[in-house]
Design an enzyme around this catalytic site. Sequence first.
Site, PDB file in Angstrom:
ATOM      1  N   TYR A   1       0.855  -1.194   0.000  1.00 47.37           N
ATOM      2  CA  TYR A   1       0.000   0.000   0.000  1.00 47.37           C
ATOM      3  C   TYR A   1       0.880   1.229   0.000  1.00 47.37           C
ATOM      4  O   TYR A   1       1.837   1.314   0.782  1.00 47.37           O
ATOM      5  CB  TYR A   1      -0.911   0.030   1.235  1.00 47.37           C
ATOM      6  CG  TYR A   1      -2.361  -0.111   0.830  1.00 47.37           C
ATOM      7  CD1 TYR A   1      -2.977   0.895   0.081  1.00 47.37           C
ATOM      8  CD2 TYR A   1      -3.097  -1.245   1.144  1.00 47.37           C
ATOM      9  CE1 TYR A   1      -4.290   0.755  -0.338  1.00 47.37           C
ATOM     10  CE2 TYR A   1      -4.409  -1.387   0.729  1.00 47.37           C
ATOM     11  CZ  TYR A   1      -5.007  -0.379  -0.016  1.00 47.37           C
ATOM     12  OH  TYR A   1      -6.292  -0.517  -0.439  1.00 47.37           O
TER      13      TYR A   1
ATOM     14  N   GLU B   1      -0.523   4.788  -0.635  1.00 49.50           N
ATOM     15  CA  GLU B   1      -1.334   5.981  -0.915  1.00 49.50           C
ATOM     16  C   GLU B   1      -0.477   7.227  -0.755  1.00 49.50           C
ATOM     17  O   GLU B   1       0.294   7.356   0.193  1.00 49.50           O
ATOM     18  CB  GLU B   1      -2.535   6.037   0.032  1.00 49.50           C
ATOM     19  CG  GLU B   1      -3.636   5.082  -0.402  1.00 49.50           C
ATOM     20  CD  GLU B   1      -4.865   5.126   0.494  1.00 49.50           C
ATOM     21  OE1 GLU B   1      -4.869   5.906   1.466  1.00 49.50           O
ATOM     22  OE2 GLU B   1      -5.816   4.382   0.215  1.00 49.50           O
TER      23      GLU B   1
ATOM     24  N   ASP C   1      -5.813  13.227 -25.511  1.00 52.63           N
ATOM     25  CA  ASP C   1      -5.796  11.832 -25.080  1.00 52.63           C
ATOM     26  C   ASP C   1      -5.026  11.056 -26.151  1.00 52.63           C
ATOM     27  O   ASP C   1      -5.552  10.804 -27.232  1.00 52.63           O
ATOM     28  CB  ASP C   1      -7.234  11.334 -24.954  1.00 52.63           C
ATOM     29  CG  ASP C   1      -7.319   9.860 -24.584  1.00 52.63           C
ATOM     30  OD1 ASP C   1      -6.256   9.195 -24.529  1.00 52.63           O
ATOM     31  OD2 ASP C   1      -8.442   9.385 -24.365  1.00 52.63           O
TER      32      ASP C   1
ATOM     33  N   THR D   1      -2.911   5.739 -22.256  1.00 56.01           N
ATOM     34  CA  THR D   1      -2.753   4.386 -21.727  1.00 56.01           C
ATOM     35  C   THR D   1      -1.276   4.023 -21.883  1.00 56.01           C
ATOM     36  O   THR D   1      -0.528   4.702 -22.590  1.00 56.01           O
ATOM     37  CB  THR D   1      -3.569   3.342 -22.516  1.00 56.01           C
ATOM     38  OG1 THR D   1      -3.092   3.343 -23.872  1.00 56.01           O
ATOM     39  CG2 THR D   1      -5.056   3.655 -22.493  1.00 56.01           C
TER      40      THR D   1
ATOM     41  N   LYS E   1      -1.158   0.243 -25.316  1.00 59.49           N
ATOM     42  CA  LYS E   1      -1.508   0.142 -26.745  1.00 59.49           C
ATOM     43  C   LYS E   1      -0.213   0.230 -27.554  1.00 59.49           C
ATOM     44  O   LYS E   1       0.644  -0.621 -27.363  1.00 59.49           O
ATOM     45  CB  LYS E   1      -2.566   1.184 -27.074  1.00 59.49           C
ATOM     46  CG  LYS E   1      -3.854   0.915 -26.264  1.00 59.49           C
ATOM     47  CD  LYS E   1      -4.991   1.867 -26.551  1.00 59.49           C
ATOM     48  CE  LYS E   1      -6.182   1.531 -25.652  1.00 59.49           C
ATOM     49  NZ  LYS E   1      -7.284   2.502 -25.813  1.00 59.49           N
TER      50      LYS E   1
ATOM     51  N   ARG F   1      -0.972  -2.995 -18.887  1.00 64.08           N
ATOM     52  CA  ARG F   1      -2.277  -2.342 -18.937  1.00 64.08           C
ATOM     53  C   ARG F   1      -2.320  -1.250 -17.862  1.00 64.08           C
ATOM     54  O   ARG F   1      -2.116  -1.539 -16.678  1.00 64.08           O
ATOM     55  CB  ARG F   1      -3.358  -3.391 -18.686  1.00 64.08           C
ATOM     56  CG  ARG F   1      -4.776  -2.970 -18.929  1.00 64.08           C
ATOM     57  CD  ARG F   1      -5.651  -4.187 -19.136  1.00 64.08           C
ATOM     58  NE  ARG F   1      -5.303  -4.828 -20.396  1.00 64.08           N
ATOM     59  CZ  ARG F   1      -5.739  -4.422 -21.595  1.00 64.08           C
ATOM     60  NH1 ARG F   1      -6.602  -3.444 -21.689  1.00 64.08           N
ATOM     61  NH2 ARG F   1      -5.338  -5.014 -22.706  1.00 64.08           N
TER      62      ARG F   1
HETATM   63  C1  LIG Z   1      -8.308   2.854 -24.998  1.00 61.39           C
HETATM   64  C2  LIG Z   1      -8.639   4.279 -24.831  1.00 61.39           C
HETATM   65  C3  LIG Z   1      -8.992   4.799 -23.571  1.00 61.39           C
HETATM   66  C4  LIG Z   1      -9.304   3.925 -22.375  1.00 61.39           C
HETATM   67  O1  LIG Z   1      -8.314   3.150 -21.903  1.00 61.39           O
HETATM   68  P1  LIG Z   1      -8.680   1.930 -20.902  1.00 61.39           P
HETATM   69  O2  LIG Z   1      -7.318   1.563 -20.397  1.00 61.39           O
HETATM   70  O3  LIG Z   1      -9.330   0.894 -21.734  1.00 61.39           O
HETATM   71  O4  LIG Z   1      -9.564   2.459 -19.841  1.00 61.39           O
HETATM   72  C5  LIG Z   1      -9.178   6.156 -23.458  1.00 61.39           C
HETATM   73  N1  LIG Z   1      -9.042   6.968 -24.514  1.00 61.39           N
HETATM   74  C6  LIG Z   1      -8.740   6.501 -25.751  1.00 61.39           C
HETATM   75  C7  LIG Z   1      -8.608   7.458 -26.873  1.00 61.39           C
HETATM   76  C8  LIG Z   1      -8.547   5.147 -25.943  1.00 61.39           C
HETATM   77  O5  LIG Z   1      -8.282   4.693 -27.162  1.00 61.39           O
END
Ligand SMILES: *Cc1c(COP(=O)(O)O)cnc(C)c1O
Length: 418
Positions: free
Chosen positions: A54, A56, A200, A226, A229, A235
């Site tokens: 933990y 925090e 994003d 993220t 990807k 993840r």
């Molecule tokens: C995949 C994705 C997310 C979300 O990611 P998670 O890890 O699945 O919650 C947010 N924004 C965009 C543009 C994405 O492609």
Amino acid sequence: MTMMLPLEDVDPTIFQLVQRETQRQEDGLELIASENFTSRAVMDAMGSPLTNKYAEGYPRKRYYGGCEVVDEVEQLAIDRALQLFGADHANVQPHAGSQANLTAYLAVLQPGERLMGMALTHGGHLTHGHKVNHSGIIFDSVQYGVDEATGLIDMGQVREMALRERPKLLIAGSSAYPRVIDFAAFADVAREIDAVFLVDMAHFAGLVAGGHYPTPVDHADIVTSTTHKTLRGPRGGFILCREEFTKAVDKSVFPGGQGGPLEHVIAAKAVGFGEALQPAFKEYGAQVIRNAQRLGEVLAENGYDLVSGGTDSHLILVDLRKKDFTGKDGEAALGRAGIHVNKNTVPGDPRSPFVTSGLRIGTPALTTRGMGEDEMSQIADFITRVLGSPDDETVEAVSAEVLELTEGFPLYTSSATT
Ligand SMILES: *Cc1c(COP(=O)(O)O)cnc(C)c1O
């Protein structure tokens, strides 16, 4: 005590399922644009006793004792993220991309205030203000799309809508947009209406890291992402921001949105960032894009329309509106042959998101396996054969060829799964 026994002995049922899933990944052609294969090193860090801790708070400012080691881990993850992307500040605690987004929004908006993001049906993401997502429930969301004729974001339309709607937060970024986004133009619009500008980069972060996609960091106030990807880490999620948003972002992640950070995943993020800093990752990103372009070219030659006519990134969006089958049918037929893609709406799609008239196809995962343009040409022909006649005979013939191809590019089995 069973504590030190391996999974195989403690829970053979789950062990078998892990084996089966590993084999499924090994035997198929993974073309889902948001997926990738992370390294053994990343998985080792994730599967470590750091999961027990933990912590925090933030490095050197924790609410628990015994954090001296995980402090070093988290600081390394932060330093490497900053080295990779060159921002003022990084928060590596968000559990996933969706958490990164919601906490970033709540760092700069009050519930009920207006945000403007790209519609899911035009290539945006659920978390950019869709009405079923918390981003569209908590905030007053307005959504822009692409020009349906070109498949491209029309900055004139975005500006016009922004001037009319006056959102306090403007969001750029996408899950199914094959082209480069003009971050400078978005930043100009945000400045004109005095909005916070957030990018994003969940999908294309790995391409940004390698220098193959323009960086949003110089233009955005806040960047969310993220790690799993194109970036190919574990993840998870993270947030970058300008100095002035540091306090608000950190407070929003903890204590605002999350409790204890996942230090085992943060260790894995540090490993992933470290891998992305290597010269080989730059070459990887270049190959991802060359592969997507080749796949698109051959599919186009074979009579398939591509949204926007092609790609600058890791994915293509195939437009099936002129064909007599749906995205749902296409996904299912290809799946039976071991070719994994996902159905996706195309701009102006007359069909529902459960059916759709498109397929999203991405190359990050197969490029990690070592495949290049020749394999992409071959795969485009597999796809064309299955979609052209999705009968049992064709599917079986193509499946056999898929298996033969994947066997030439071993994934995890060569290093033995234990
Ligand atoms: C995949 C994705 C997310 C979300 O990611 P998670 O890890 O699945 O919650 C947010 N924004 C965009 C543009 C994405 O492609």
